[in-house]
Every structure is written in C-alpha cells, then in structure tokens.
Design a protein around this motif. Structure first.
Motif, PDB file in Angstrom:
ATOM      1  N   LEU A  81       0.840  -1.199   0.000  1.00  0.00           N
ATOM      2  CA  LEU A  81       0.000   0.000   0.000  1.00  0.00           C
ATOM      3  C   LEU A  81       0.877   1.251   0.000  1.00  0.00           C
ATOM      4  O   LEU A  81       1.625   1.503   0.943  1.00  0.00           O
ATOM      5  CB  LEU A  81      -0.920  -0.010   1.223  1.00  0.00           C
ATOM      6  N   LEU A  82       0.788   2.035  -1.074  1.00  0.00           N
ATOM      7  CA  LEU A  82       1.544   3.284  -1.174  1.00  0.00           C
ATOM      8  C   LEU A  82       0.944   4.361  -0.292  1.00  0.00           C
ATOM      9  O   LEU A  82       1.659   5.144   0.332  1.00  0.00           O
ATOM     10  CB  LEU A  82       1.581   3.759  -2.627  1.00  0.00           C
ATOM     11  N   GLY A  83      -0.384   4.420  -0.250  1.00  0.00           N
ATOM     12  CA  GLY A  83      -1.035   5.444   0.550  1.00  0.00           C
ATOM     13  C   GLY A  83      -2.542   5.379   0.407  1.00  0.00           C
ATOM     14  O   GLY A  83      -3.104   4.411  -0.118  1.00  0.00           O
ATOM     15  N   ILE A  84      -3.212   6.446   0.877  1.00  0.00           N
ATOM     16  CA  ILE A  84      -4.677   6.523   0.913  1.00  0.00           C
ATOM     17  C   ILE A  84      -5.104   7.826   0.265  1.00  0.00           C
ATOM     18  O   ILE A  84      -4.641   8.909   0.657  1.00  0.00           O
ATOM     19  CB  ILE A  84      -5.191   6.455   2.363  1.00  0.00           C
ATOM     20  N   SER A  85      -5.979   7.735  -0.714  1.00  0.00           N
ATOM     21  CA  SER A  85      -6.479   8.924  -1.401  1.00  0.00           C
ATOM     22  C   SER A  85      -7.800   9.368  -0.792  1.00  0.00           C
ATOM     23  O   SER A  85      -8.643   8.533  -0.436  1.00  0.00           O
ATOM     24  CB  SER A  85      -6.656   8.640  -2.897  1.00  0.00           C
ATOM     25  N   LEU A  86      -7.977  10.677  -0.685  1.00  0.00           N
ATOM     26  CA  LEU A  86      -9.254  11.238  -0.221  1.00  0.00           C
ATOM     27  C   LEU A  86     -10.148  11.646  -1.379  1.00  0.00           C
ATOM     28  O   LEU A  86     -11.320  11.981  -1.168  1.00  0.00           O
ATOM     29  CB  LEU A  86      -8.987  12.472   0.657  1.00  0.00           C
ATOM     30  N   HIS A  87      -9.599  11.617  -2.567  1.00  0.00           N
ATOM     31  CA  HIS A  87     -10.307  12.135  -3.740  1.00  0.00           C
ATOM     32  C   HIS A  87     -10.473  11.030  -4.775  1.00  0.00           C
ATOM     33  O   HIS A  87      -9.580  10.207  -4.973  1.00  0.00           O
ATOM     34  CB  HIS A  87      -9.519  13.307  -4.342  1.00  0.00           C
ATOM     35  N   LEU A  88     -11.617  11.010  -5.428  1.00  0.00           N
ATOM     36  CA  LEU A  88     -11.892  10.046  -6.491  1.00  0.00           C
ATOM     37  C   LEU A  88     -11.778  10.766  -7.836  1.00  0.00           C
ATOM     38  O   LEU A  88     -12.632  11.588  -8.185  1.00  0.00           O
ATOM     39  CB  LEU A  88     -13.291   9.458  -6.323  1.00  0.00           C
TER      40      LEU A  88
ATOM     41  N   SER B  16      -2.254  13.017  -6.744  1.00  0.00           N
ATOM     42  CA  SER B  16      -1.530  14.189  -6.234  1.00  0.00           C
ATOM     43  C   SER B  16      -2.448  15.269  -5.698  1.00  0.00           C
ATOM     44  O   SER B  16      -1.967  16.298  -5.202  1.00  0.00           O
ATOM     45  CB  SER B  16      -0.652  14.790  -7.341  1.00  0.00           C
ATOM     46  N   ASP B  17      -3.768  15.082  -5.776  1.00  0.00           N
ATOM     47  CA  ASP B  17      -4.701  16.116  -5.330  1.00  0.00           C
ATOM     48  C   ASP B  17      -4.923  16.086  -3.819  1.00  0.00           C
ATOM     49  O   ASP B  17      -4.902  17.125  -3.164  1.00  0.00           O
ATOM     50  CB  ASP B  17      -6.045  15.958  -6.056  1.00  0.00           C
ATOM     51  N   ALA B  18      -5.137  14.906  -3.260  1.00  0.00           N
ATOM     52  CA  ALA B  18      -5.367  14.771  -1.817  1.00  0.00           C
ATOM     53  C   ALA B  18      -5.049  13.330  -1.448  1.00  0.00           C
ATOM     54  O   ALA B  18      -5.913  12.461  -1.501  1.00  0.00           O
ATOM     55  CB  ALA B  18      -6.803  15.121  -1.463  1.00  0.00           C
ATOM     56  N   MET B  19      -3.789  13.078  -1.071  1.00  0.00           N
ATOM     57  CA  MET B  19      -3.358  11.707  -0.834  1.00  0.00           C
ATOM     58  C   MET B  19      -2.390  11.644   0.337  1.00  0.00           C
ATOM     59  O   MET B  19      -1.457  12.444   0.433  1.00  0.00           O
ATOM     60  CB  MET B  19      -2.704  11.122  -2.085  1.00  0.00           C
ATOM     61  N   LEU B  20      -2.611  10.672   1.200  1.00  0.00           N
ATOM     62  CA  LEU B  20      -1.692  10.363   2.292  1.00  0.00           C
ATOM     63  C   LEU B  20      -0.684   9.329   1.798  1.00  0.00           C
ATOM     64  O   LEU B  20      -1.059   8.262   1.324  1.00  0.00           O
ATOM     65  CB  LEU B  20      -2.449   9.805   3.501  1.00  0.00           C
ATOM     66  N   LEU B  21       0.610   9.644   1.898  1.00  0.00           N
ATOM     67  CA  LEU B  21       1.664   8.712   1.524  1.00  0.00           C
ATOM     68  C   LEU B  21       2.340   8.200   2.788  1.00  0.00           C
ATOM     69  O   LEU B  21       2.701   8.989   3.677  1.00  0.00           O
ATOM     70  CB  LEU B  21       2.700   9.373   0.612  1.00  0.00           C
ATOM     71  N   PHE B  22       2.513   6.890   2.892  1.00  0.00           N
ATOM     72  CA  PHE B  22       3.138   6.288   4.061  1.00  0.00           C
ATOM     73  C   PHE B  22       4.624   6.639   4.113  1.00  0.00           C
ATOM     74  O   PHE B  22       5.284   6.778   3.079  1.00  0.00           O
ATOM     75  CB  PHE B  22       2.959   4.775   4.045  1.00  0.00           C
ATOM     76  N   GLY B  23       5.149   6.739   5.325  1.00  0.00           N
ATOM     77  CA  GLY B  23       6.526   7.167   5.518  1.00  0.00           C
ATOM     78  C   GLY B  23       7.540   6.280   4.828  1.00  0.00           C
ATOM     79  O   GLY B  23       8.505   6.770   4.227  1.00  0.00           O
ATOM     80  N   GLN B  24       7.364   4.968   4.909  1.00  0.00           N
ATOM     81  CA  GLN B  24       8.310   4.058   4.258  1.00  0.00           C
ATOM     82  C   GLN B  24       8.305   4.241   2.751  1.00  0.00           C
ATOM     83  O   GLN B  24       9.352   4.211   2.098  1.00  0.00           O
ATOM     84  CB  GLN B  24       7.964   2.615   4.627  1.00  0.00           C
TER      85      GLN B  24
END
Length: 672
Positions: free
Chosen positions: A436-443, A487-495
């Motif tokens: 999992l690279l991260g979590i997006s808030l936007h579709l 790139s609009d609204a995304m959480l990227l994990f630290g690793q």
C-alpha cells in the motif's frame, strides 16, 4: 494464686496440720457438721468471674476498623509517591469514620476523604485469575482495557466498549477504579450492558475507596493498573480525558501507563459519539494510536490566493477530535501576492477551537529563493525535500493540492483507514500493507492521462466477490485498490515516501549522465495537468506492484473535492499546458459523521474483498499485477539501471530503491 492451685507440697502439708482430730462417736448419737465452702472454692470462683469480665470487655470493645488480611491479595503501604508511610502506633493525620466494605451504603454527607491506610484490592484477583484464556500473559495479545473512576465517565465509555466487544475482534475489559460503592451488576444494569456486549468487568477499587484521600486514590489507581498489566498486558488503555473524570485517577493512570509503556488513548469531551469508529478497530490498530503521526504538506500556486485560502479555511474547520493536530507545512513561491501574505499573518495553526494547552505552533512556512519558474526536476526535488519521516513506519504525510477543499470529517476517515489498513492484525499478518503506497481522499474523474474518463469499479469487480455460502455478493459501490497514485489529496506512508525519495534521487542522477533522448524515459503516461513527481511515483508503483486505496464514489463526497474554477497548472508545466475545455463537475461536500458515510455500518472491507485495478484503470487480479510488475522491473533495470541479463528471481527489493539502479560491472553487488 499459688495456694489456689496447690502447687506447693509444703503448703499442702501445713494444711493437714491444722485439721481437727477425729474423735470416736458414741453409739446412737448421729452428728453431721454444717457444710460450708472451702477457702479454695471461693478463690477459684472469684478468679473465674474476673476472667469472664475481662473477656466480655475485650469482645465488646474489639476494633471494627481493622480489615481482614487476605494473603492472596497484595497489600501496600504508601511510599514517597504521594502519601506518607504511617509508623506503628501513630494515629491517622485526619480521623475518619469507620469505612465500610463494598456493597454497604454510606451516607455521602458523612464521608470524609481522609483515610490513608495500606492498600488492598479485595475484588480484583478473582476477575484477573479468570482471564487466562485471553492470553494476557503474552506481551502481544488481543486485550483492550477501558478504565473509569467517575460514574459519568463510565456511562460515556461503556457504550463504546459495548460496540467494540460486539465486533469480536478484541477481548474488551472494563476496570472500575472509583470512589463510588456501586456494585458492578448495578453499573451494568444502569448503562444497559448485557451479555451481547462481551465486556469483562474488573473491580479495581481499593478498600475504603469512598473515604480515601486523593493521594491514596491516585496511588491505588497506579497499583491496580500494575496488577492488571501483569495478568492482561493490554494493547491499549482507553479513558475519558476530559474534566468529567477524577483528576487523581487520571494522574495515577498517566504515570503508570507511561512507565509500563501502555498506549493511553484519552478521549476528550463528547468524543465517544464523535469517534464511534474506534470501536471497529482491533487491538493492534489501537496499539498504534499514539505512534502513527500525520503531517500536511501544501504547495502554494505561483499566483492567485483564492484557492489556497479556501483550502486553509477548510482545514481550520476540520474535526481533529481524539488525535494530535498534524503539523502543517506551506511551500510558498518567490512572489507572494498581498491577499495571501495578509491571510497568513492572521492564520493560526492549530485552529483556535482545537484544545492546545501548550500553545505549540504547528505551522511552518517556507519561502522559495529562485525567482524563475521551476523545471520538472526542481519541482520533484522541492516536494520530496519538504518532508522526511522521523520514523519511517509511523510518520506519514498528506499532500494536498491548492485546488483541494476538505470536509470537516476528512481526518476521521484518514485516521480510521490508516489504522485499519496499515496496523491491524489482518493487514500485518497477510502483509498486504507492504503493497500500500497510501490513501487517497479524492476520487478522480479521469485516468492519469486526464483525457479518458474513469469508471470506478463495483463489488462484483473484486476477485473474491463470491461469498463463503456460494452466493454472489450484492453489487454496489465500494472502495478499491488502484496502481495509479494521486496528487490532489493523498496520504503517503513514511516508508514509501523514503523509497520514492531514493528512487527519484537515483533517477535524476542517471538522467544527468545519460543521453537526453532515452526512449524509456520519453514515455510520459501522466498528464501535465498533474505535478512532475506523480510520474516518478507511477514508475515506482509499476516496478514494485504498489497500489493506492481509493474511497467509493458515495464516500468521496464526504471527504474532499477539487475545484476547477480557479485551477492553475503546475508551475513546471504552466507554459505548455492547455486546459481541457470539458472540465468535470465538482463534488458538493457533506458534513455527515463518518459512520453515517460508510456502508455496512462503518466496517471497512478486508483487502481481499477490494477490487484491484492496474495503472491504466483496467480491472486485474493480484497474480497478473505481480507478473506485470516483475516484467516492468526487469525492463527498467536494463534500460535505466544499467543491469543486463537479470532474471526476476534475482531481484531483491531495497527500501531505498537502490536495487533498481546498477551498472554492468556492479550488477551483482546491487543484489546483495
């Protein structure tokens, strides 16, 4: 006393000398001497009477305030931690009425909090001995502990504990450490707790709790938690951290939880209703509650202030209940327009409505020096240098476009999905979280090329859409996994951020040394509508087989939207980007609470039930995705990394992406 029991032979002989001589009786004459008690009988009677009187007086005046010592339970005398050790024979500092055991009602008006005697936990051992099946002896288990002292706080926590217990993902315990003498059964009845809640109760009140001093109650809380820890090893401790709770209780709990390294979750006032989603998490997710941190990163546009101000105002309206407010970093261009500068002068972070007792400033402003516009390389470097995870596993960053606007509930969703999909037992044991690279808030409304429309998948697109009963799942919108980042609204994990940082640094180094017309790098799959770093993120996702979690269309309307009326192209593409006249409509954000937004009562579906999409938006499965990932990696290493003749089995991924770059002479060294 000696003559009374005739213990001296000489005394016995002298008594015989004083006896009258026996005279012969005349015939026919009957004489009978008068019977009278002897001296010995009188003395014995008097002594017995005195003994009975002494016994009677002792029994009648026996002390009633000395508790029965039970050697199965620990007894403590106070030390320097807050109360004084009382020496034998020294009376209490404050005389208190004789305390009563639990179950006996005491008139509250007569209770004085002056009792400071040794601690005993008369009702705790039995419940702790009964939880061996929860594997509390192991440091890693599924135990979660709720604790309360105030009955009002208990009434707020018990519904949350009941919901968590009903999920059957953890063993839920509730410890009462109160001054109140209420029986646990009565507490259960008043708060509507029945067997369906699956809560294990523990009476952790010390003896004479209703009359105890504040210091004794604080020490008793600390001691009780220490005993609970030995038998339970709770993965998380949840309490009411508001002013409703007793201060001595919180003081003792915080001190001991810190020394035992128990994750302490303090819910602020009214939090149980606002963070009801916490009941859906398992013990492993709750254990990471205080470890997982989030920073927010915003790159201001080179001109115009309306979109940035709108974004910052939406962040200020967000609800950060029960979590630390994220650190906010704003990257500013060289030229700052007057409205932006004026707004930032009065902008406060954390927001004024957020509880901030230390008045810590969580805002960082960075002002660029170069006057000219950024190149693609400079733009990517600028973004990746804006953040670095202090702890790679637990430090994460939320990247927000200036065109974004977030809802008041966005951070609840972010925390919920982060703890579930990154830290839960299922995610870690099955190692899905590593992909999992991260979590997006936007579709997004289009694919990465910004020209083809994007169709979100449904439940029937999942590889495991057939249930155990053999029936096909009911179709409908669902969250999903997509190999394309956002790139609009995304959480990227630290690793993953650290790995992207290493990937881009090595890729830029290669570009400086390679011919400018390298065919592999000339293929641009991401539209210039998006910043340059997104192309590099896509390359890493294709090489590693990473994916991003996206919300369903119904949930996305409650999280974030991207505005187009003030849209500005990325600075590195501003001169060559031509806006698409067919812009999509924006979402209208709602303000519903999180569990009202999510389907299935708020429960998040497991990874295996989520549809999986390739980078181009086509539905795929895990086996196909892995195969394509290995093929892309081999091609990348041969074309860019300088590695030839390598087999997919020879690849050993590194967290710095160093294994993707090597030369012909050190190809083998890169694999070590």
């Amino acid at each position: 006393m000696v003559s009374l029991f005739l213990t001296d032979e000489e005394l016995g002989k002298k008594d015989d000398d004083h006896k009258p001589a026996k005279l012969p009786l005349r015939p026919g004459h009957l004489w009978s001497p008068a019977l009278r008690p002897t001296r010995k009988t009188v003395k014995r009677s008097i002594f017995g009477l005195l003994l009975c009187i002494c016994v009677y007086l002792f029994v009648k005046n026996i002390p009633t305030d000395v508790p029965i010592r039970d050697h199965r339970r620990p007894v403590y005398e106070h030390d320097g931690s807050g109360t004084e050790r009382r020496k034998p024979g020294v009376p209490l500092a404050k005389p208190a009425p004789a305390p009563k055991a639990h179950g006996q009602k005491t008139d509250p008006s007569l209770v004085q909090h002056g009792y400071n005697g040794p601690l005993q936990f008369l009702n705790l051992a039995s419940s702790l001995y009964a939880i061996t099946n929860t594997k509390g002896g192991y440091l890693a288990n599924r135990n979660v502990l709720f604790a309360a002292s105030s009955l009002k706080s208990a009434a707020g926590l018990l519904p949350l504990a009941c919901s968590m217990g009903a999920e059957l993902r953890s063993y839920v315990h509730f410890a009462l450490m109160s001054r109140s003498e209420i029986e646990l059964e009565e507490l259960r009845r008043i708060n509507g707790v029945d067997d369906t809640c699956h809560i294990i109760f523990h009476d952790a009140r010390p003896d004479h709790s209703s009359a105890s001093t504040d210091a004794r109650l604080s020490t008793g809380t600390s001691r009780a938690l220490e005993h609970i820890y030995r038998y339970m090893h709770p993965q998380a401790l949840i309490v009411d951290g508001s002013s409703t709770e007793e201060r001595p209780f919180l003081d003792g709990l915080r001190t001991k939880a810190s020394s035992l390294e128990i994750p302490l979750i303090e819910l602020p006032e009214h939090a149980p209703s606002q963070v009801a989603w916490i009941s859906k998490l398992d013990s492993a997710s709750l254990a990471a509650w205080n470890k997982a941190s989030v920073d927010i990163l915003v790159h201001a546009p080179p001109s115009g202030s309306g979109s940035l101000i709108r974004l910052l105002r939406s962040l200020s309206r967000a609800d950060f209940t029960a979590s630390a407010v994220p650190h906010l970093t704003i990257e500013l261009p060289y030229d700052i327009d007057m409205p932006t500068a004026k707004f930032l002068q009065s902008f406060k972070w954390p927001p004024a409505q957020v509880h901030n007792p230390t008045h810590a400033n969580q805002l960082s402003l960075r002002h660029r020096i170069p006057r000219e516009g950024l190149t693609e390389e400079e733009s990517s470097v600028r973004l990746l240098e804006s953040f670095w995870p202090a702890v790679a596993r637990d430090s994460h960053v939320l990247v927000l476009s200036p065109q974004a606007e977030v809802s008041p509930q966005f951070f609840h969703y972010l925390r919920y999905t982060l703890l579930e999909y990154k830290y839960s037992n299922a995610a870690v044991l099955q190692q899905w979280e590593k992909r999992l690279l991260g979590i997006s808030l936007h579709l997004p409304a289009t694919l990465l090329n910004a020209s083809e429309p994007f169709r979100p998948p449904t439940k029937l697109d999942a590889e495991n859409h057939v249930m155990e009963s053999g029936k096909t799942a009911v179709d409908g919108p669902t969250s999903f996994l997509w190999q394309a980042p956002n790139s609009d609204a995304m959480l990227l994990f630290g690793q993953k951020w650290a790995e992207l940082h290493g990937f881009v640094s090595r890729l830029l180094e290669y570009q400086h040394k390679s011919p400018p017309t390298q065919p592999f790098l000339s293929q641009k799959l991401v539209s210039k509508k998006y910043p340059a770093w997104l192309e590099h993120a896509l390359q890493l996702c294709r090489a590693r087989g990473y994916w991003t979690l996206y919300p369903s269309e119904a949930v996305a309307t409650d999280l974030a939207t991207i505005h187009n009326e003030l849209y500005q192209a990325p600075e590195e593409f501003e001169a060559e980007f031509e806006p698409d006249p067919a812009e999509w409509s924006e979402l209208v954000l709602t303000s519903r609470r999180l569990l009202e937004q999510l389907p299935d009562g708020g429960s998040l579906p497991p990874f295996k039930d989520l549809p999986l999409l390739a980078w181009d938006g086509k539905v795929t499965n895990l086996a196909t995705l892995d195969t394509e990932s290995r093929e892309y990696t081999v091609t990348f290493r041969e074309a860019i990394g300088g590695c030839e003749g390598l087999k997919p089995a020879d690849l050993t991924p590194k967290l710095t992406a160093a294994d993707l770059f090597c030369s012909k002479e050190n190809a083998g060294a890169a694999l070590n």
